[in-house]
Design a protein around this motif. Structure first.
Motif, short mmCIF file in Angstrom:
data_model
loop_
_atom_site.label_atom_id
_atom_site.label_comp_id
_atom_site.label_asym_id
_atom_site.label_seq_id
_atom_site.Cartn_x
_atom_site.Cartn_y
_atom_site.Cartn_z
N ALA A 1 65.96 29.24 12.91
CA ALA A 1 65.88 27.81 13.17
C ALA A 1 65.73 27.06 11.86
N MET A 2 66.24 25.83 11.83
CA MET A 2 66.10 25.02 10.64
C MET A 2 65.86 23.58 11.02
N GLN B 1 60.98 25.71 18.50
CA GLN B 1 61.52 24.35 18.32
C GLN B 1 60.70 23.55 17.31
N MET B 2 59.47 23.96 17.03
CA MET B 2 58.72 23.33 15.95
C MET B 2 59.44 23.52 14.62
N CYS B 3 60.13 24.66 14.48
CA CYS B 3 60.91 24.92 13.27
C CYS B 3 62.09 23.94 13.16
N VAL B 4 62.58 23.49 14.29
CA VAL B 4 63.69 22.54 14.32
C VAL B 4 63.19 21.12 14.06
N GLN B 5 62.02 20.82 14.61
CA GLN B 5 61.47 19.47 14.50
C GLN B 5 60.97 19.16 13.09
N PHE B 6 60.33 20.15 12.44
CA PHE B 6 59.63 19.88 11.19
C PHE B 6 60.17 20.73 10.04
N SER B 7 60.04 20.18 8.84
CA SER B 7 60.46 20.90 7.64
C SER B 7 59.39 21.90 7.23
N GLY C 1 41.49 31.51 11.44
CA GLY C 1 42.52 31.41 12.48
C GLY C 1 42.10 32.01 13.81
N LEU C 2 40.84 31.80 14.20
CA LEU C 2 40.32 32.42 15.43
C LEU C 2 40.56 31.57 16.67
N LEU C 3 40.75 30.27 16.50
CA LEU C 3 40.88 29.38 17.65
C LEU C 3 42.34 29.31 18.11
N ASN C 4 42.58 29.76 19.33
CA ASN C 4 43.92 29.69 19.92
C ASN C 4 44.98 30.24 18.96
N PRO C 5 44.82 31.46 18.49
CA PRO C 5 45.74 31.99 17.47
C PRO C 5 47.17 32.12 17.98
N GLY C 6 48.12 31.91 17.06
CA GLY C 6 49.53 32.09 17.38
C GLY C 6 50.15 30.97 18.17
N LYS C 7 49.43 29.86 18.34
CA LYS C 7 49.93 28.73 19.13
C LYS C 7 50.32 27.57 18.23
N ASN C 8 51.22 26.75 18.72
CA ASN C 8 51.52 25.41 18.21
C ASN C 8 52.25 25.37 16.87
N ILE C 9 51.71 26.03 15.82
CA ILE C 9 52.30 25.91 14.49
C ILE C 9 52.94 27.24 14.09
N ARG D 1 58.26 33.16 10.72
CA ARG D 1 58.79 33.11 12.09
C ARG D 1 60.03 32.22 12.15
N CYS D 2 59.97 31.07 11.49
CA CYS D 2 61.12 30.16 11.49
C CYS D 2 62.34 30.84 10.87
N ALA D 3 62.11 31.57 9.80
CA ALA D 3 63.23 32.26 9.16
C ALA D 3 63.80 33.33 10.07
#
Length: 398
Positions: free
Chosen positions: A382-383, A339-345, A363-371, A376-378
């Protein structure tokens, strides 16, 4: 990160003169107010999980609570955070003064979900306990009227200490669990707390009572004493475990919408729930539009978990479509990353990745989270959308 915060759980200092508390990140939210109570002070943000959640976790998620309408989220009640970068370098963000020079890195760090550094110490503001607090309970025959009442109270220039809404399913669950005296036949219920100086609170209670009645409340009750006030809030704060008694499993969502869109979004959630053949109980901070739909399902039934997750995503997209966001205080993690892909450009997501790299190049801190990555968006299809773009009929009706 959670292990670090859990181990460091000492209250280092309560400073009544400066009205602040110095804390290690594992200190429980409720323990702060308990430690400050002898000085007639307290810590305002009060998530429903405050008996267990930590101040470090509150900073990581920018947690809220039932009293955030008047007193703000975690970010508004922080003075300073001490942290370690991924390289182990100590940094101090913010200041015990009213302001600090340079960029506002404290605000950037708050809500960053462990992506930028490890919290080692937190300094929070403490507030004087209000002289008096009163709670009004209002029952409504429709969610539209309850939503209109919320708008009317804010439009009148009254900022309640807390303004909470529950729908019928949540009301019945909480009443059965806590016996708070809730109106179980109401389609929606508001709890409105007014606090401050006694004369002002008395006047505001009368004004709010009139506004509630004008908005169509079928019943308005003022808590008779402190014990009844505590019961009213106990029902609300135990709504999540109460709803958990209705179903083997539930999926708690978290999105924020403009207050004026409450009726439209509640109707949209009801339609989406019917389409996915699942029940949803709605409990939310109505004053600041932070919704917590609870999707009931049974993971032992084939396909129900998948339907619950799909429904949760659709609810978040509805929040975005009405001009809201996919999270108010629970964060993104992995759960809402699509849904981050939906919220942000794509440009906005690229900027977020740039900030992440500035603090954590590997990218060692909490990898793969939040952003999410743009790839992935493609893949998710999601758009980015704009307010009102999705085909939700509720947006046209309201």
């Amino acid at each position: 990160l959670l292990l670090v915060m859990a181990r460091f759980k000492d209250i280092l200092k309560i400073d009544p003169a400066a009205r602040c508390a110095h804390l290690q990140p594992g200190v429980r939210n409720l323990a702060i107010s308990q430690a400050a109570a002898p000085y007639e002070l307290y810590y305002a943000p009060d998530p429903s999980s405050q008996i267990a959640c930590s101040i470090g976790g509150n900073v990581a998620e920018n947690a809220g609570g039932v009293h955030c309408l008047k007193y703000g989220l975690t970010v508004h009640n922080l003075l300073q955070v001490r942290m370690l970068t991924v390289e182990g370098q100590p940094l101090t963000l913010g200041s015990e003064a009213l302001d600090s020079p340079g960029f506002d890195l404290l605000a950037l760090f708050t809500g960053s979900e462990g992506l930028l550094g490890v919290i080692t110490e937190v300094t929070v503001k403490l507030l004087p306990k209000p002289q008096i607090a009163k709670v009004l309970l209002a029952a409504f025959d429709s969610v539209e009227n309850a939503g209109q009442a919320v708008a009317a109270i804010i439009a009148a220039g009254i900022i309640p200490g807390g303004l909470e809404m529950m729908d019928n399913l949540a009301i019945r669950a909480a009443e059965d669990f806590i016996h708070a005296g809730y109106p179980v036949d109401a389609q929606a219920m508001l709890l409105c707390e007014l606090d401050g100086v006694e004369a002002d609170v008395h006047d505001d209670c009368e004004r709010v009572r009139q506004l509630l009645q004008q908005a169509g409340a079928s019943e308005v009750r003022l808590a008779r004493d402190e014990a009844e006030r505590a019961r009213f809030w106990a029902g609300r704060k135990n709504a999540f475990p109460a709803v958990g008694r209705l179903s083997p499993d539930y999926y708690c969502m978290d999105g924020t919408i403009p207050r004026r869109q409450l009726p439209a979004v509640l109707h949209g959630i009801a339609r989406l729930a019917a389409e996915h053949r699942l029940r949803v109980a709605n409990v939310f901070h109505a004053g600041d539009g932070n919704m917590h739909p609870l999707i009931l399902f049974d993971a032992n039934q084939s396909g129900e978990l998948e339907r619950a997750e799909t429904l949760g995503g659709k609810i978040l997209e509805l929040c975005v479509a009405v001009g809201g966001t996919i999270t108010g205080e629970h964060g993104v993690g992995r759960e809402k990353i699509n849904q981050m892909c939906v919220q942000f450009s794509s440009d906005e997501l690229s900027l977020f990745h740039g900030i992440k790299r500035a603090f954590d190049p590997l990218g060692l801190l909490n990898p793969g989270k939040n952003i999410p990555t743009l790839h992935r968006c493609a893949e998710a299809g999601a758009m980015h959308i704009h307010h009102g773009q999705l085909p939700f009929p509720e947006l046209e009706r309201f």
